[in-house]
Design a protein around this motif. Sequence first.
Motif, short mmCIF file in Angstrom:
data_model
loop_
_atom_site.label_atom_id
_atom_site.label_comp_id
_atom_site.label_asym_id
_atom_site.label_seq_id
_atom_site.Cartn_x
_atom_site.Cartn_y
_atom_site.Cartn_z
N UNK A 665 -35.87 -4.46 -16.91
CA UNK A 665 -35.64 -3.21 -16.60
C UNK A 665 -36.13 -2.16 -17.72
N UNK A 666 -37.21 -2.98 -18.51
CA UNK A 666 -37.74 -2.21 -19.70
C UNK A 666 -36.84 -2.09 -20.77
N UNK A 667 -35.68 -1.94 -20.83
CA UNK A 667 -34.71 -1.55 -21.73
C UNK A 667 -33.71 -2.97 -21.95
N UNK A 668 -33.76 -3.48 -23.11
CA UNK A 668 -32.91 -4.64 -23.39
C UNK A 668 -31.54 -4.44 -23.15
N UNK A 669 -30.88 -5.31 -22.43
CA UNK A 669 -29.54 -5.44 -22.80
C UNK A 669 -28.69 -5.94 -23.92
N UNK A 670 -27.61 -5.70 -24.19
CA UNK A 670 -26.66 -6.12 -25.25
C UNK A 670 -25.61 -7.06 -24.79
N UNK A 671 -25.81 -8.36 -25.05
CA UNK A 671 -24.54 -9.40 -24.89
C UNK A 671 -23.76 -9.26 -26.04
N UNK A 672 -22.76 -8.54 -26.31
CA UNK A 672 -22.08 -8.58 -27.55
C UNK A 672 -21.47 -10.23 -28.06
N UNK A 673 -21.21 -10.32 -29.13
CA UNK A 673 -21.00 -11.64 -29.76
C UNK A 673 -19.74 -12.15 -28.89
N UNK A 674 -18.84 -11.32 -28.44
CA UNK A 674 -17.48 -11.48 -27.77
C UNK A 674 -17.66 -12.02 -26.33
N UNK A 675 -19.06 -11.79 -25.80
CA UNK A 675 -19.32 -11.99 -24.35
C UNK A 675 -20.34 -13.13 -24.23
N UNK A 676 -20.65 -13.71 -25.29
CA UNK A 676 -21.53 -14.93 -25.63
C UNK A 676 -21.15 -16.19 -24.82
N UNK A 693 -34.08 -18.67 -21.91
CA UNK A 693 -33.90 -18.13 -20.51
C UNK A 693 -32.37 -18.22 -20.45
N UNK A 694 -31.62 -17.20 -20.17
CA UNK A 694 -30.07 -17.08 -19.72
C UNK A 694 -29.92 -16.25 -18.46
N UNK A 695 -28.72 -16.56 -18.02
CA UNK A 695 -28.10 -16.15 -16.87
C UNK A 695 -26.99 -15.08 -17.48
N UNK A 696 -27.10 -13.71 -17.06
CA UNK A 696 -26.23 -12.68 -17.43
C UNK A 696 -25.64 -11.92 -16.26
N UNK A 698 -24.00 -7.98 -15.29
CA UNK A 698 -24.18 -6.90 -15.84
C UNK A 698 -22.63 -6.13 -15.93
N UNK A 699 -22.16 -5.69 -17.03
CA UNK A 699 -20.90 -5.23 -17.38
C UNK A 699 -20.90 -3.47 -17.11
N UNK A 700 -21.71 -2.88 -17.71
CA UNK A 700 -21.64 -1.56 -17.72
C UNK A 700 -22.96 -1.06 -18.02
N UNK A 701 -23.36 0.00 -17.35
CA UNK A 701 -24.78 0.60 -17.37
C UNK A 701 -24.52 2.36 -17.91
N UNK A 702 -24.94 2.63 -19.14
CA UNK A 702 -24.89 4.12 -19.35
C UNK A 702 -26.46 4.52 -19.54
N UNK A 707 -28.10 2.37 -22.29
CA UNK A 707 -27.33 1.15 -22.83
C UNK A 707 -27.13 0.49 -21.60
N UNK A 708 -27.13 -0.89 -21.78
CA UNK A 708 -26.96 -1.81 -20.81
C UNK A 708 -25.96 -2.81 -21.30
N UNK A 709 -24.83 -3.11 -21.14
CA UNK A 709 -23.86 -4.20 -21.65
C UNK A 709 -23.83 -5.28 -20.79
N UNK A 710 -24.13 -6.40 -21.03
CA UNK A 710 -24.04 -7.84 -20.19
C UNK A 710 -23.08 -8.82 -20.73
N UNK A 711 -22.97 -9.65 -19.96
CA UNK A 711 -22.12 -10.99 -20.40
C UNK A 711 -22.73 -12.09 -19.99
N UNK A 712 -22.58 -13.18 -20.97
CA UNK A 712 -23.07 -14.53 -20.61
C UNK A 712 -21.80 -15.22 -19.96
#
Length: 720
Positions: A665-676, A693-696, A698-702, A707-712
């Motif tokens: 989506x052009x904007x990289x999402x962040x997987x916080x260390x607590x969600x790895x 290559x990882x599966x994630x 979506x937790x939250x989109x601002x 900002x895109x918050x992701x979880x693995x």
Amino acid sequence: MHNIAQTLAQELKQSVQHVENVIALLDEGNTIPFIARYRKEMHGSMDDTALRTLHDRLTYLRNLAARKEEVKNAIAGQEKLTDELAAAIDTAKTLAEVEDLYRPYKQKRRTRATMAKEKGLEPLAQTIFEQKTAQPLLQLAGEYIDEEKGVASAEEALAGANDIIAEWIADDAAIRKELRELTMKKGSLRTAATKEEDSVYRLYYEFSQQLAKLAGHQVLAINRGEKEEFLKVAVELDREWALGLIWNRAVSGRGECAAFVRAACEDSFDRLLWPSLEREIRTMLTDTACEGAIAMFALNLRPLLMQPTVKGHVTMGLDPGYAHGCKVAVIDGTGKVLDTAVVYPTYGERQKKEAIARLSAMVRRHGVEHIAIGNGTASRETEQMAVELIRQLGGGVAYMIVNEAGASVYSASKLAAEEFPEYDVNLRSAVSIARRMQDPLAELVKIDPKAIGVGQYQHDMPQKRLDETLSGVVEDCVNAVGVDVNTASASLLGRVSGLNATTAKNIVKYREENGIFTGRKQLLKVPKLGPKAFEQSAGFLRVPESKSVLDNTGVHPESYGAAEQLLQLCGYTLDDVAKGEIGLLEQKVKLLGEEKAAQQLGIGVPTLRDVVKELMKPGRDVRDDLPAPILRTDVLDIKDLAAGMVLTGTVRNVVDFGVFVDIGVHQDGLVHISQVCNKFIKHPSEIVAVGDIVKVVVLEVEEKKHRISLSMKQVPKDQK
């Protein structure tokens, strides 16, 4: 050397013999890739990372040993070197400890203490510091009144004695060491804002953290905030704890002298010790943070360079842009430029349709299968245009967003001008983007590793140390893959073990003047490429056009005899290797017995295993075993994202606090260390690496803040 070898063996958990062998190999001028690959029996199969760590520590310990000798000689020159002091210097484990021991003997600029000594007050200070006299201090100090020397009263004499004692305490190696350790254990770093305006440093406008818990990225951010005058920074330690430690060392008894020494300790701490130690500790924190950041940069760089290739396909590179348009380059499966253009899809709907029509014609004309799109300015609009292009073509083409970090630096470089003199700077970057998709390593070696964009605060690092580390990573990656001597650029050849910029250029020149190489031994005819350089480089250079299949493997020429003998033992020939008809080689070697076979061939078991592996897959590329990169035919917008969506993405960067993932989506999402992951980890690099290559989910989109918050760890089990 033996003491250093023992220290290294203990630190690295290796045998002393293996460490001594590595030291000898390094001293003989062997490169780390060569030692790692072709001298495994001598070092117990350490990998290149372990060998580089050994090399770094060896350099430090040798410098430490040299400094110890310098310090002892300097003190001996003053006729003050005692057996006890020499032993303390010899047993010091760090440069800081050595400098602490040398501190009292080092020539200083004029201080209050040196001026007091010039006035003849050192004996008075010594008497008071020993704390054995019962004589009243004013009476004792009165004996040192001397108008000619500038001591007008007993009070002035005592003030001078205080200055001398304060300096002795500040120079005491044991006190400095204990106070440093106490501060690192119990101290904290406090920051405060110097301005009211908002900035990227707002997290540190009112911040305090124990030194022991301070993260490297926090140290570097605070340093930069202080440098840019947004932050005021101080190291803090409970003053009573510090004074208690110093008093314990310096004060004895309860008399008037003891009270005087106690007061001198306070003066020493406030005026001399603490300002000096605070500077030292800030430097230590910075050095540690820099080493951590450099190590993280290196850790991210390795998988980025080792990304799987998309070779053998005609590829279109798109370098997006607004004012200057989108630069286009089409290259064939070997990276040769077939066509170039500039289109203007962001100028309006009409120009966008014209761009699609022109690119469609180029795709059909050259049989383009893949499109590589740079991730810089106007990348999003260019991606949307590419998707429309693919739809109009009716499929058959896929695209990938390529990290274009450093492409502009390369395009404007002397190297790019030599490689593409007929193209302007902008078109060169489009060629680079297309080639990055085909063979990331071959293209990225042309760029300063610092410009590749997988680090943090790289401009704040010690540049020499950063360059050495990153160059080492590039060298290791190039040699792990191997290089085709007949197609490689001078940039790529220059990273091969044993070669340098001069010999690399000479190889290219020889190739141009005499035609392609037809065997490894021919390299010895290249000017300035002597026997040592050949020994170090030959195993990493591939010659696919050679009559001997061994020249297209990682088998070193020194082991050709052993390889041929092994094939004979197992009933095969070199022709069988070339045809790929030796599928049972591994089983046959195991039936013979690895130890017995190695002994019979006159090589070690690790070398035998490597030879077998190379014979099984001549010309193999280790990157082919990695998961293929994600190629897309459609585009997602950040507006299309919703919490709970499960997506597949590519890890773009790994930092202390998390993982940045490209989910298309052009904007990289962040997987916080607590969600790895579900278990406790100290760093995300324990779980993922750049290029994975990882599966994630979506937790939250601002959307407004992009900002895109992701979880693995929250990806449903049935979708993992």
